[in-house]
Design an enzyme around this catalytic site. Structure first.
Site, PDB file in Angstrom:
ATOM      1  N   THR A  48       0.686  -1.372  -0.123  1.00 57.71           N
ATOM      2  CA  THR A  48      -0.117   0.090   0.228  1.00 57.71           C
ATOM      3  C   THR A  48       0.915   0.966  -0.178  1.00 57.71           C
ATOM      4  OG1 THR A  48      -0.433  -0.717   2.472  1.00 57.71           O
ATOM      5  CG2 THR A  48      -2.286  -1.621   1.091  1.00 57.71           C
ATOM      6  N   THR A  49       1.928   1.300   0.509  1.00 62.48           N
ATOM      7  CA  THR A  49       2.998   2.405   0.813  1.00 62.48           C
ATOM      8  C   THR A  49       3.751   2.470  -0.645  1.00 62.48           C
ATOM      9  OG1 THR A  49       3.500   2.585   2.232  1.00 62.48           O
ATOM     10  CG2 THR A  49       4.585   3.400   1.022  1.00 62.48           C
ATOM     11  N   TYR A 111     -12.605  -3.523   3.006  1.00 59.34           N
ATOM     12  CA  TYR A 111     -13.936  -3.085   3.184  1.00 59.34           C
ATOM     13  C   TYR A 111     -15.336  -4.028   2.966  1.00 59.34           C
ATOM     14  CZ  TYR A 111     -17.941  -0.464   0.301  1.00 59.34           C
ATOM     15  OH  TYR A 111     -19.751   0.638   0.494  1.00 59.34           O
ATOM     16  N   TYR A 137      -1.527  -9.311   5.856  1.00 58.92           N
ATOM     17  CA  TYR A 137      -1.464  -8.213   6.621  1.00 58.92           C
ATOM     18  C   TYR A 137      -2.826  -7.803   7.128  1.00 58.92           C
ATOM     19  CZ  TYR A 137      -0.429  -3.107   5.830  1.00 58.92           C
ATOM     20  OH  TYR A 137       0.010  -1.885   6.110  1.00 58.92           O
ATOM     21  N   ARG A 142      -6.986   0.300   7.903  1.00 53.78           N
ATOM     22  CA  ARG A 142      -7.509   0.635   6.641  1.00 53.78           C
ATOM     23  C   ARG A 142      -8.526  -0.064   5.948  1.00 53.78           C
ATOM     24  NH1 ARG A 142      -3.217   3.322   2.618  1.00 53.78           N
ATOM     25  NH2 ARG A 142      -2.546   4.785   3.501  1.00 53.78           N
ATOM     26  N   LYS A 166       1.910  -9.197   9.414  1.00 57.71           N
ATOM     27  CA  LYS A 166       2.880  -7.835   9.815  1.00 57.71           C
ATOM     28  C   LYS A 166       0.865  -7.362  10.380  1.00 57.71           C
ATOM     29  CE  LYS A 166       2.814  -3.301   7.523  1.00 57.71           C
ATOM     30  NZ  LYS A 166       3.014  -2.517   6.323  1.00 57.71           N
ATOM     31  N   ILE A 208       7.477  -3.934   9.611  1.00 55.18           N
ATOM     32  CA  ILE A 208       7.814  -3.183   7.831  1.00 55.18           C
ATOM     33  C   ILE A 208       6.583  -2.331   8.599  1.00 55.18           C
ATOM     34  CG2 ILE A 208       6.269  -3.426   5.968  1.00 55.18           C
ATOM     35  CD1 ILE A 208       5.714  -6.357   6.848  1.00 55.18           C
TER      36      ILE A 208
END
Length: 297
Positions: A48-49, A111, A137, A142, A166, A208
């Site tokens: 995502t980064t 979502y 993750y 988010r 993570k 991370i």
């Protein structure tokens, strides 16, 4: 499957773009070399980064291939390869493995808000489709829902290639449960830079990191000091970086960190919509902190 345990300092790598919004391959190679020189243990492109929601499947493959080629055997490449439709996540995972990724970072479905059984089934399909290690993750802030420790541990026990999590939350009771009950070969990594010190004091295996984009050497040093039990020196580094950790999220990640890297001469300050440049007052705060850390003039 590789038996190398996933530990240490991992960077959630940004994706550099050119003015025409194409991937800046030369800058991408420079970033990988920057991390090799700094001693970063793991590089994670296409997370995502790395603005993964805006990358095409072809771009994901190309980025992983470039990073893997540049990394050689000097740094582990664990590619971001996740989405909220299980069939698509399986395809991304297979493509990443084919492109040369040595491990995968797969985000929990966002979502949709699946049940815990839904999370389990999602990852079981991915684990069956690839042979390389998978980092689950969990990022409730988010995705909108939390994978419980019980679900993560069930996956860790049932699938040999589900090798790490993570845990990108400040849910310390969940983190403690994961650390206490995990299989010996399973790694628990934080996704929160401000929590590296307390997380590793509890027995965590590393981070991370977003800030590792800017200060990879110091993040590696912080992780190493905590692993060695050198709390005093670790506190010094943690205090020095405390404000940077905060400013990296003054607006949506990775906007502040990409702005930082542009000031450091590493990349151009280009984002793909819906991300846009930092507000001017926030740019000033970031620039001031980078100056105080000696990263820019």
């Amino acid at each position: 499957m590789s038996k190398r345990k996933i530990t240490g300092s991992a960077v959630a790598l940004v994706t550099p773009f050119k003015q025409d919004l194409s991937v800046d391959k030369e800058a991408l190679r420079r970033l990988v070399q920057f991390h090799i020189a700094a001693g970063t243990d793991i590089v994670i492109p296409c997370g995502t980064t790395g603005e993964s929601p805006t990358l095409t499947a072809g771009e994901q493959t190309e980025i992983i291939e470039i990073v893997r080629e540049e990394a050689g055997n000097k740094i582990l490449v664990a590619a971001g390869a996740g989405t909220n439709a299980t069939d698509n996540a399986v395809t991304l995972a297979k493509n990443a493995e084919k492109a040369g990724a040595q491990a995968l970072l797969s985000v929990a479905p966002y979502y949709n808000k699946p049940s815990q059984e839904g999370f389990y089934q999602h990852y079981s399909h991915i684990a069956a489709a690839v042979s390389i290690p998978i980092i689950v993750y969990n990022v409730p802030g988010r995705t909108g829902s939390n994978m419980t420790a019980q679900t993560i541990l069930r996956l860790a026990n049932d699938f040999e290639n589900i090798a790490a999590v993570k845990e990108a939350s400040d849910n310390m009771s969940q983190i403690i449960e994961l650390l206490a009950l995990r299989p010996q070969s399973f790694s628990v990594l934080t996704g929160e830079d401000p929590l590296i010190l307390p997380f590793m004091a509890l027995g965590g295996d590393g981070v991370i990191s977003v800030a590792a984009n800017q200060v990879p050497g110091e993040i590696k040093q912080l992780v190493t000091l905590m692993r060695e039990g050198n709390l005093e020196e670790a506190r010094t580094i943690n205090n020095r970086l405390r404000r940077l950790f905060s400013l990296n999220f003054i607006e949506s990640n990775p906007v502040p960190v990409k702005y930082s890297l542009s000031l450091m001469g590493m990349i151009e300050e280009i984002y793909r919509l819906p991300l846009v440049a930092l507000q001017e007052e926030n740019k000033e705060q970031v620039k001031e902190e980078l100056r105080s850390l000696g990263l820019v003039n």
